[in-house]
Design an enzyme around this catalytic site. Structure first.
Site, mmCIF file in Angstrom:
data_model
loop_
_atom_site.group_PDB
_atom_site.id
_atom_site.type_symbol
_atom_site.label_atom_id
_atom_site.label_comp_id
_atom_site.label_asym_id
_atom_site.label_seq_id
_atom_site.Cartn_x
_atom_site.Cartn_y
_atom_site.Cartn_z
ATOM 1 N N GLU A 131 -6.098 76.863 7.751
ATOM 2 C CA GLU A 131 -6.721 77.915 6.946
ATOM 3 C C GLU A 131 -7.382 77.256 5.741
ATOM 4 O OE1 GLU A 131 -5.229 82.042 4.878
ATOM 5 O OE2 GLU A 131 -3.984 81.147 6.457
ATOM 6 N N ASP A 151 -3.787 86.095 -4.405
ATOM 7 C CA ASP A 151 -3.192 84.775 -4.578
ATOM 8 C C ASP A 151 -2.320 84.688 -5.815
ATOM 9 O OD1 ASP A 151 -4.394 83.614 -2.310
ATOM 10 O OD2 ASP A 151 -6.289 83.449 -3.396
ATOM 11 N N TYR A 172 -2.496 88.544 11.382
ATOM 12 C CA TYR A 172 -1.858 87.917 10.224
ATOM 13 C C TYR A 172 -0.963 88.970 9.566
ATOM 14 C CZ TYR A 172 -1.525 84.876 6.062
ATOM 15 O OH TYR A 172 -1.087 84.072 5.040
#
Length: 268
Positions: free
Chosen positions: A49, A60, A174
């Site tokens: 990734e 994040d 995912y």
């Protein structure tokens, strides 16, 4: 160059679990990223990734935010990231690449140019976490035309939307293991096992889990019922801790080997 589908099929036949490292492209610089990518493949990474640095990375945590800030200081853009992917292919790297980016860098580049260059660079999958499924139809159409899998991202809070998200799924699913942003964790969302099992029961696509996984023990835990495991912040933190050595010609090779060893130990 291996495709995402081929990779998961091979690993399934071997009875294994795909190891999917994440790194921020350009941290600490482009040339080092190219070398790290080769080390990760040699360490046993199955899919990589590639994170595009962004100034407002909503998904994040602090480790990847710092990596993005360092990469942005190097003037790394989405074009740089695609160029790194292309150069890695020219260097002989075969594992599939998944590009992780927010929508604004794609929009600024222009959708036509982005998908054209992504295809030329050997990108096999794409994750854009800030584009809701309900607004992704144009991206899905363009990704399909380019032969790039727009990967579905599902979280424990997706609830009634899961079915709709999975219906348009490509590549692999995912699953987000924890609520909140990325980062290393000692524990996970209470219902994460049941959540992943529910997702697996609704799709024929491989299911990978990420967000917070940082140790071999955690990789082993999720490998019992997942097709793939994503490890991000722990690898980015390891790179961060080694930046002084990576920037020193006399210690660079040893630092690269330390990164390789860290990732190799995650492989189950």
């Amino acid at each position: 160059m291996h495709s995402i589908e081929e990779t998961f099929n091979r690993i399934s036949q071997e009875g294994g679990t795909a190891l999917i490292p994440f790194l921020t492209v350009g941290d600490p610089d482009k040339e080092t990223t190219l070398e790290i990518i080769q080390q990760l493949e040699q360490a046993g990474a199955d899919i990589l990734e590639l994170g595009v640095p962004y100034s407002d990375p909503l998904a994040d945590g602090p480790v990847i935010q710092r990596a993005s800030a360092r990469a942005l200081e190097q003037l790394v853009t989405v074009r740089t990231c695609l160029d790194v992917a292309k150069q890695s292919r020219e260097n002989g790297v075969q594992m599939p690449f998944v590009l992780f980016t927010y929508y604004n860098p794609v929009l600024q580049m222009g959708l036509d140019q982005f998908f054209e260059q992504a295809k030329e660079s050997g990108i096999g999958g794409l994750i854009i976490p800030d584009v809701p499924h309900e607004e992704s139809s144009e991206l899905l159409e363009r990704a399909d035309a380019a032969g790039i899998a727009l990967l579905p991202l599902v979280a424990p809070t997706s609830s009634e939307r899961i079915e709709r998200i999975l219906n348009n799924g490509r590549g692999f699913v995912y699953c987000v293991s924890s609520l909140g942003v990325t980062g290393e964790r000692a524990s996970f969302h209470e219902g994460v096992d049941a959540f992943i099992q529910d997702v697996k029961s609704r799709t024929s696509l491989p299911v990978a889990v990420g967000f917070g996984i940082s140790s071999r023990e955690q990789v082993e835990r999720f490998s019992e019922f997942c097709d793939g495991v994503v490890v991000g912040s722990a690898i980015v933190r390891t790179i961060e801790s080694l930046i002084p050595d990576l920037m020193n010609a006399n210690r660079r090779e040893d630092a690269l080997l330390q990164i390789r060893k860290f990732v190799a130990e995650l492989k189950v």
